[in-house]
Design an enzyme around this catalytic site. Structure first.
Site, PDB file in Angstrom:
ATOM      1  N   CYS A  80       3.817  -2.623  -5.728  1.00  0.00           N
ATOM      2  CA  CYS A  80       2.359  -2.612  -5.828  1.00  0.00           C
ATOM      3  C   CYS A  80       1.949  -1.485  -6.777  1.00  0.00           C
ATOM      4  CB  CYS A  80       1.773  -2.385  -4.438  1.00  0.00           C
ATOM      5  SG  CYS A  80       0.047  -1.919  -4.424  1.00  0.00           S
ATOM      6  N   GLU A  81       1.170  -1.824  -7.776  1.00  0.00           N
ATOM      7  CA  GLU A  81       0.773  -0.814  -8.756  1.00  0.00           C
ATOM      8  C   GLU A  81      -0.212   0.202  -8.181  1.00  0.00           C
ATOM      9  OE1 GLU A  81      -2.846  -2.751 -11.330  1.00  0.00           O
ATOM     10  OE2 GLU A  81      -0.826  -3.361 -11.865  1.00  0.00           O
ATOM     11  N   HIS A  82      -0.803  -0.089  -7.033  1.00  0.00           N
ATOM     12  CA  HIS A  82      -1.765   0.846  -6.444  1.00  0.00           C
ATOM     13  C   HIS A  82      -1.095   1.966  -5.659  1.00  0.00           C
ATOM     14  CE1 HIS A  82      -4.531  -2.845  -6.617  1.00  0.00           C
ATOM     15  NE2 HIS A  82      -4.707  -2.116  -7.691  1.00  0.00           N
ATOM     16  N   HIS A  83       0.061   1.685  -5.044  1.00  0.00           N
ATOM     17  CA  HIS A  83       0.731   2.686  -4.206  1.00  0.00           C
ATOM     18  C   HIS A  83       2.193   2.905  -4.562  1.00  0.00           C
ATOM     19  CE1 HIS A  83      -2.609   1.030  -1.725  1.00  0.00           C
ATOM     20  NE2 HIS A  83      -2.829   2.317  -1.552  1.00  0.00           N
ATOM     21  N   GLN A 122      -0.160  -8.953  -6.814  1.00  0.00           N
ATOM     22  CA  GLN A 122       0.312 -10.320  -6.594  1.00  0.00           C
ATOM     23  C   GLN A 122      -0.529 -11.345  -7.343  1.00  0.00           C
ATOM     24  OE1 GLN A 122       1.137 -11.307  -2.500  1.00  0.00           O
ATOM     25  NE2 GLN A 122       0.845 -13.478  -2.856  1.00  0.00           N
ATOM     26  N   HIS A 150       3.194  -7.166   1.756  1.00  0.00           N
ATOM     27  CA  HIS A 150       2.983  -5.918   1.017  1.00  0.00           C
ATOM     28  C   HIS A 150       3.195  -4.739   1.960  1.00  0.00           C
ATOM     29  CE1 HIS A 150       1.015  -7.727  -2.622  1.00  0.00           C
ATOM     30  NE2 HIS A 150       1.059  -8.757  -1.786  1.00  0.00           N
ATOM     31  N   CYS A 152       2.457  -1.790   1.518  1.00  0.00           N
ATOM     32  CA  CYS A 152       1.295  -0.904   1.557  1.00  0.00           C
ATOM     33  C   CYS A 152       0.332  -1.328   2.674  1.00  0.00           C
ATOM     34  CB  CYS A 152       0.585  -0.841   0.203  1.00  0.00           C
ATOM     35  SG  CYS A 152       0.016  -2.420  -0.427  1.00  0.00           S
TER      36      CYS A 152
END
Length: 191
Positions: A80-83, A122, A150, A152
């Site tokens: 995940c590019e956010h976490h 995703q 996910h 996260c």
């Protein structure tokens, strides 16, 4: 993947800072080599940033098949590019060839793998696979469905392990014809 495209030393410094930032002794014997191991791991799991998935768009010559092809349960792993925490699941791909343009079945799995191996969300992953196949193969239609968990969501934040996110991207006759879409979904959902 060539390590020239990835700055392993920079990743190592960053991981060391994270370890120190969470209060860990970055020189402790059990963890001293962790920054190097993590740098190599990120170089591997993010290799899709530096490799072109279109290289797998090699049409099988002299074919005439013109009906639906479905490859389902293609395992995928991404971050995940956010976490920068993993997500994992399966991709299902359906397409209807035009003029006999078909791919070798393993090429579909390779495309999913290549596009997954980069920081992702995703929704974008699903769209990128569908667009690559639609643009490169020019089928009558393509549908990509991805189901993933996910971490996260499972191990932080809301903490709901086992939650699955489902995304889809449909092009061509899968978008225009509900019967074609329904046929593909029935195949995908069949155990």
């Amino acid at each position: 993947m060539s390590e020239r495209t990835v700055d392993l030393e920079k990743i190592e410094r960053g991981v060391r800072l994270i370890l120190e930032g969470i209060g860990e002794d970055a020189d402790r014997p059990g963890i001293a080599d962790t920054p190097r191991r993590v740098a190599k791991m990120y170089a591997e799991i993010c290799e899709g940033l530096h490799l072109d998935p279109a290289e797998f768009l090699k049409v099988v010559p002299d074919e005439t098949h013109d009906e639906m092809i479905v490859v389902k349960n293609i395992p995928l792993y991404s971050i995940c590019e956010h976490h920068l925490v993993p997500f994992h699941g399966v991709a299902h791909i359906a397409y209807v060839p035009d003029d006999g343009r078909i791919l070798g079945l393993s090429k579909l799995a390779r495309i999913v793998d290549r596009i997954s191996r980069r920081p992702q969300i995703q929704e974008r992953l699903t769209t990128q696979v569908a667009e690559l196949l639609d643009d490169g193969l020019r089928p009558k239609g393509v549908m990509v469905v991805i189901e993933a968990e996910h971490l996260c969501m499972s191990m932080r934040g809301i903490k709901k392990p086992g939650t699955t996110t489902v995304t889809s991207a449909v092009r061509g006759n899968f978008r225009r014809d509900p019967r074609t879409r329904a046929e593909a979904m029935a195949i995908i959902e069949k155990k």
